[in-house]
Design a protein around this motif. Structure first.
Motif, PDB file in Angstrom:
ATOM      1  N   CYS A  74      57.588   1.679  59.521  1.00  0.00           N
ATOM      2  CA  CYS A  74      56.905   2.940  59.839  1.00  0.00           C
ATOM      3  C   CYS A  74      56.276   2.947  61.228  1.00  0.00           C
ATOM      4  O   CYS A  74      55.958   4.000  61.768  1.00  0.00           O
ATOM      5  CB  CYS A  74      55.845   3.241  58.793  1.00  0.00           C
ATOM      6  SG  CYS A  74      54.426   2.115  58.804  1.00  0.00           S
ATOM      7  N   ARG A  75      56.048   1.751  61.785  1.00  0.00           N
ATOM      8  CA  ARG A  75      55.516   1.583  63.145  1.00  0.00           C
ATOM      9  C   ARG A  75      54.074   2.048  63.296  1.00  0.00           C
ATOM     10  O   ARG A  75      53.578   2.227  64.410  1.00  0.00           O
ATOM     11  CB  ARG A  75      56.426   2.267  64.172  1.00  0.00           C
ATOM     12  CG  ARG A  75      57.812   1.646  64.226  1.00  0.00           C
ATOM     13  CD  ARG A  75      58.806   2.420  65.050  1.00  0.00           C
ATOM     14  NE  ARG A  75      58.425   2.478  66.451  1.00  0.00           N
ATOM     15  CZ  ARG A  75      59.166   3.060  67.389  1.00  0.00           C
ATOM     16  NH1 ARG A  75      60.325   3.602  67.045  1.00  0.00           N
ATOM     17  NH2 ARG A  75      58.766   3.091  68.644  1.00  0.00           N
ATOM     18  N   ALA A  76      53.357   2.195  62.167  1.00  0.00           N
ATOM     19  CA  ALA A  76      51.930   2.518  62.253  1.00  0.00           C
ATOM     20  C   ALA A  76      51.175   1.405  62.959  1.00  0.00           C
ATOM     21  O   ALA A  76      50.165   1.651  63.629  1.00  0.00           O
ATOM     22  CB  ALA A  76      51.359   2.737  60.848  1.00  0.00           C
ATOM     23  N   CYS A  77      51.671   0.181  62.828  1.00  0.00           N
ATOM     24  CA  CYS A  77      51.030  -0.954  63.502  1.00  0.00           C
ATOM     25  C   CYS A  77      51.112  -0.819  65.016  1.00  0.00           C
ATOM     26  O   CYS A  77      50.217  -1.287  65.734  1.00  0.00           O
ATOM     27  CB  CYS A  77      51.663  -2.265  63.034  1.00  0.00           C
ATOM     28  SG  CYS A  77      53.468  -2.309  63.195  1.00  0.00           S
ATOM     29  N   GLU A  78      52.149  -0.194  65.521  1.00  0.00           N
ATOM     30  CA  GLU A  78      52.279  -0.006  66.967  1.00  0.00           C
ATOM     31  C   GLU A  78      51.178   0.917  67.496  1.00  0.00           C
ATOM     32  O   GLU A  78      50.636   0.703  68.579  1.00  0.00           O
ATOM     33  CB  GLU A  78      53.645   0.558  67.320  1.00  0.00           C
ATOM     34  CG  GLU A  78      54.799  -0.414  67.068  1.00  0.00           C
ATOM     35  CD  GLU A  78      56.126   0.098  67.608  1.00  0.00           C
ATOM     36  OE1 GLU A  78      56.112   1.078  68.378  1.00  0.00           O
ATOM     37  OE2 GLU A  78      57.160  -0.483  67.259  1.00  0.00           O
ATOM     38  N   THR A  79      50.863   1.947  66.716  1.00  0.00           N
ATOM     39  CA  THR A  79      49.790   2.856  67.109  1.00  0.00           C
ATOM     40  C   THR A  79      48.451   2.129  67.134  1.00  0.00           C
ATOM     41  O   THR A  79      47.619   2.365  68.015  1.00  0.00           O
ATOM     42  CB  THR A  79      49.724   4.050  66.138  1.00  0.00           C
ATOM     43  OG1 THR A  79      50.967   4.759  66.175  1.00  0.00           O
ATOM     44  CG2 THR A  79      48.607   5.003  66.492  1.00  0.00           C
ATOM     45  N   ALA A  80      48.251   1.219  66.182  1.00  0.00           N
ATOM     46  CA  ALA A  80      46.973   0.507  66.075  1.00  0.00           C
ATOM     47  C   ALA A  80      46.864  -0.666  67.038  1.00  0.00           C
ATOM     48  O   ALA A  80      45.752  -1.109  67.344  1.00  0.00           O
ATOM     49  CB  ALA A  80      46.794  -0.006  64.643  1.00  0.00           C
ATOM     50  N   CYS A  81      47.982  -1.184  67.539  1.00  0.00           N
ATOM     51  CA  CYS A  81      47.986  -2.432  68.317  1.00  0.00           C
ATOM     52  C   CYS A  81      47.464  -2.231  69.736  1.00  0.00           C
ATOM     53  O   CYS A  81      47.996  -1.417  70.486  1.00  0.00           O
ATOM     54  CB  CYS A  81      49.399  -3.004  68.370  1.00  0.00           C
ATOM     55  SG  CYS A  81      49.510  -4.546  69.309  1.00  0.00           S
ATOM     56  N   PRO A  82      46.437  -2.994  70.160  1.00  0.00           N
ATOM     57  CA  PRO A  82      45.933  -2.881  71.525  1.00  0.00           C
ATOM     58  C   PRO A  82      46.769  -3.663  72.535  1.00  0.00           C
ATOM     59  O   PRO A  82      46.581  -3.513  73.740  1.00  0.00           O
ATOM     60  CB  PRO A  82      44.530  -3.481  71.420  1.00  0.00           C
ATOM     61  CG  PRO A  82      44.637  -4.500  70.338  1.00  0.00           C
ATOM     62  CD  PRO A  82      45.631  -3.943  69.340  1.00  0.00           C
ATOM     63  N   SER A  83      47.696  -4.499  72.044  1.00  0.00           N
ATOM     64  CA  SER A  83      48.486  -5.350  72.939  1.00  0.00           C
ATOM     65  C   SER A  83      49.869  -4.791  73.232  1.00  0.00           C
ATOM     66  O   SER A  83      50.641  -5.407  73.965  1.00  0.00           O
ATOM     67  CB  SER A  83      48.618  -6.759  72.339  1.00  0.00           C
ATOM     68  OG  SER A  83      47.349  -7.342  72.150  1.00  0.00           O
ATOM     69  N   GLY A  84      50.196  -3.661  72.628  1.00  0.00           N
ATOM     70  CA  GLY A  84      51.495  -3.036  72.880  1.00  0.00           C
ATOM     71  C   GLY A  84      52.664  -3.788  72.283  1.00  0.00           C
ATOM     72  O   GLY A  84      53.770  -3.778  72.847  1.00  0.00           O
ATOM     73  N   VAL A  85      52.461  -4.429  71.129  1.00  0.00           N
ATOM     74  CA  VAL A  85      53.551  -5.148  70.473  1.00  0.00           C
ATOM     75  C   VAL A  85      54.615  -4.152  70.017  1.00  0.00           C
ATOM     76  O   VAL A  85      54.307  -3.176  69.327  1.00  0.00           O
ATOM     77  CB  VAL A  85      53.044  -5.958  69.261  1.00  0.00           C
ATOM     78  CG1 VAL A  85      54.212  -6.610  68.523  1.00  0.00           C
ATOM     79  CG2 VAL A  85      52.043  -7.016  69.710  1.00  0.00           C
ATOM     80  N   GLU A  86      55.877  -4.407  70.370  1.00  0.00           N
ATOM     81  CA  GLU A  86      56.989  -3.542  69.965  1.00  0.00           C
ATOM     82  C   GLU A  86      57.499  -3.995  68.598  1.00  0.00           C
ATOM     83  O   GLU A  86      58.591  -4.530  68.457  1.00  0.00           O
ATOM     84  CB  GLU A  86      58.095  -3.592  71.011  1.00  0.00           C
ATOM     85  CG  GLU A  86      57.680  -3.074  72.380  1.00  0.00           C
ATOM     86  CD  GLU A  86      58.790  -3.218  73.397  1.00  0.00           C
ATOM     87  OE1 GLU A  86      59.959  -3.008  73.041  1.00  0.00           O
ATOM     88  OE2 GLU A  86      58.479  -3.574  74.547  1.00  0.00           O
ATOM     89  N   TYR A  87      56.685  -3.742  67.589  1.00  0.00           N
ATOM     90  CA  TYR A  87      57.013  -4.256  66.258  1.00  0.00           C
ATOM     91  C   TYR A  87      58.312  -3.666  65.724  1.00  0.00           C
ATOM     92  O   TYR A  87      59.095  -4.353  65.058  1.00  0.00           O
ATOM     93  CB  TYR A  87      55.870  -3.982  65.276  1.00  0.00           C
ATOM     94  CG  TYR A  87      56.188  -4.470  63.888  1.00  0.00           C
ATOM     95  CD1 TYR A  87      56.004  -5.804  63.546  1.00  0.00           C
ATOM     96  CD2 TYR A  87      56.718  -3.607  62.928  1.00  0.00           C
ATOM     97  CE1 TYR A  87      56.335  -6.276  62.283  1.00  0.00           C
ATOM     98  CE2 TYR A  87      57.042  -4.063  61.667  1.00  0.00           C
ATOM     99  CZ  TYR A  87      56.855  -5.391  61.346  1.00  0.00           C
ATOM    100  OH  TYR A  87      57.194  -5.848  60.100  1.00  0.00           O
ATOM    101  N   GLY A  88      58.548  -2.395  66.004  1.00  0.00           N
ATOM    102  CA  GLY A  88      59.778  -1.768  65.517  1.00  0.00           C
ATOM    103  C   GLY A  88      61.013  -2.501  65.986  1.00  0.00           C
ATOM    104  O   GLY A  88      61.958  -2.713  65.221  1.00  0.00           O
ATOM    105  N   ALA A  89      61.010  -2.920  67.254  1.00  0.00           N
ATOM    106  CA  ALA A  89      62.152  -3.668  67.787  1.00  0.00           C
ATOM    107  C   ALA A  89      62.289  -5.027  67.112  1.00  0.00           C
ATOM    108  O   ALA A  89      63.403  -5.517  66.895  1.00  0.00           O
ATOM    109  CB  ALA A  89      61.991  -3.848  69.296  1.00  0.00           C
TER     110      ALA A  89
END
Length: 414
Positions: A71-86
């Motif tokens: 869902c990539r909600a973690c990307e919105t919350a991440c302050p480090s810009g982790v590209e979790y979806g990728a």
């Protein structure tokens, strides 16, 4: 152990995560289960261990990765810009060969059904025929069957009005040209929404190109870890859309739109894919940017907006939906708690992870019921079917509609 030479994701993407834990509260599966391995931080740890050859892709490891909604909600919350979806999209095809053969072939079959136009249309026609029977809705409620509720949630089989041609000239002053991706589920089950999209763009001054036969963009295959199939489908769609020469490549399905924007990464070195990636826009975002004339018809209803994951987190489109709906006379917008938390649809997740999908759906329905809304606006076909089916089972007197269909009704468009 897996081979340390078998790299499947760029190491720098893994090292971006500083394990701060700010993603935990944003992750639906962690909130539900409270298990570290079912959080973004925990899954990144697993992916890194797999990539470095320190961990074997055991059934337990695969299970934790499978439970990710993407869902990539973690990307919105991440302050480090982790590209979790990728990261999760790279891990899925890597673990695919390690599944038991029945599971592997089942997922391949599902990918083939959903991404092959003729087969998909036949499957949906059967579901529509079943869902059209009056007893199906009653039986779905009595048995609590989400599968029967999906059939009942499909739009009726009445043929949509269609478009007079594959090119729609703009109304008023021309603002540019858009090519419309009609999508898989949208093309099969939500033809009226595609018509509404084209007509609204036309009203906003856009020249609209609608290629007749398009094919799947690859998003559904990505969800199932079928990376090669996804790339094959994406190349075909990129050539078709890129060749249009349009200013914008427009989608009305959140998952499709998010993948279109990532085409340059999915198909590196492909000029057509790069072009599509830079020109991809969600229809609602483009309409909000260009503006629409005042609606000619009031819609007296209370509307709660559900933010599809790949629209809110994947494309950053939230406020535009509310701005467009708020401009319609008679519409009263109410806040939906956890509006951008996944409903459990998540591409093919509701088909492959039914238990967790059902838990997330129930959570979403609780929030919807608390709003008192009589309409839920959701800008993604999968979300619409998921929430509609849940509302049928619970007996909620709420309509679930695409915002573009609501806007088309307010503008008296066919």
């Amino acid at each position: 152990m897996s081979s340390p030479e078998a790299r499947f994701v760029a190491r720098e993407k893994l090292l971006t995560c500083v394990h701060c834990g700010l993603c935990l509260a944003a992750c639906p599966t962690y909130v539900e289960l409270g298990v570290e391995a079912d959080s973004p931080r925990g899954r990144i740890h697993l992916i890194r261990a797999l990539e470095e050859g320190q961990l074997a892709p055991t059934p337990e490891v695969i299970r934790h990765l499978d439970l990710c909604l993407g869902c990539r909600a973690c990307e919105t919350a991440c302050p480090s810009g982790v590209e979790y979806g990728a990261l999760i999209e790279a891990a899925r095809p890597y673990v695919e060969p390690f599944r038991p053969a029945p599971a592997r072939w089942g997922r391949r079959a599902l990918a083939a059904v959903l991404t092959t136009r003729a087969v998909r249309r036949a499957a949906f026609a059967l579901m529509r025929q079943l869902g059209g029977a009056r007893w199906v809705r009653r039986l779905a409620r009595r048995r609590g069957s989400l599968w029967l509720a999906y059939a009942a949630a499909l739009p009726d089989a009445t043929r949509p009005p269609g478009l007079p041609s594959s090119v729609l000239e703009p109304e008023g002053q021309p603002r540019g040209t858009a090519v419309l991706l009609t999508g898989c589920v949208a093309e099969t089950a939500f033809g009226r929404t595609n018509v509404a999209t084209a007509r609204l763009l036309q009203r906003a001054g856009v020249r609209v190109l609608v290629p007749r036969v398009q094919g799947c963009c690859g998003a559904l295959a990505i969800h199932l870890g079928a990376a090669e199939r996804a790339r094959t489908l994406a190349r075909s769609v990129a050539r078709m859309l890129g060749a249009s020469g349009a200013d914008w490549v427009v989608s009305n399905a959140a998952g499709c739109g998010a993948l279109l924007r990532a085409y340059g990464h999915l198909l590196p070195g492909d000029p057509a894919a790069a072009t599509v990636g830079t020109r991809a826009r969600d229809a609602l975002a483009l309409l909000a940017e260009l503006g629409l004339p005042p609606p000619s018809r009031p819609l007296v209803c209370t509307v709660a907006v559900h933010d599809p994951c790949h629209l809110a987190h994947g494309q950053g489109v939230r406020a535009q939906v509310r701005e467009l709906l708020a401009a319609v006379p008679g519409v009263r917008l109410v806040e939906l708690e956890e509006a951008d938390v996944c409903c459990g649809s998540a591409g093919t997740y509701n088909l492959t992870e039914r238990a967790m999908a059902r838990r997330l759906l129930e959570r979403k329905l609780d929030r919807i019921a608390a709003t008192g809304a009589d309409v839920v606006a959701a800008a993604n076909p999968g979300c619409i079917l998921q929430i509609r089916a849940g509302a049928i089972l619970r007996g909620l007197g709420v309509r679930v509609e695409h915002p573009l269909d609501l806007l088309a009704a307010a503008h008296r468009l066919p």
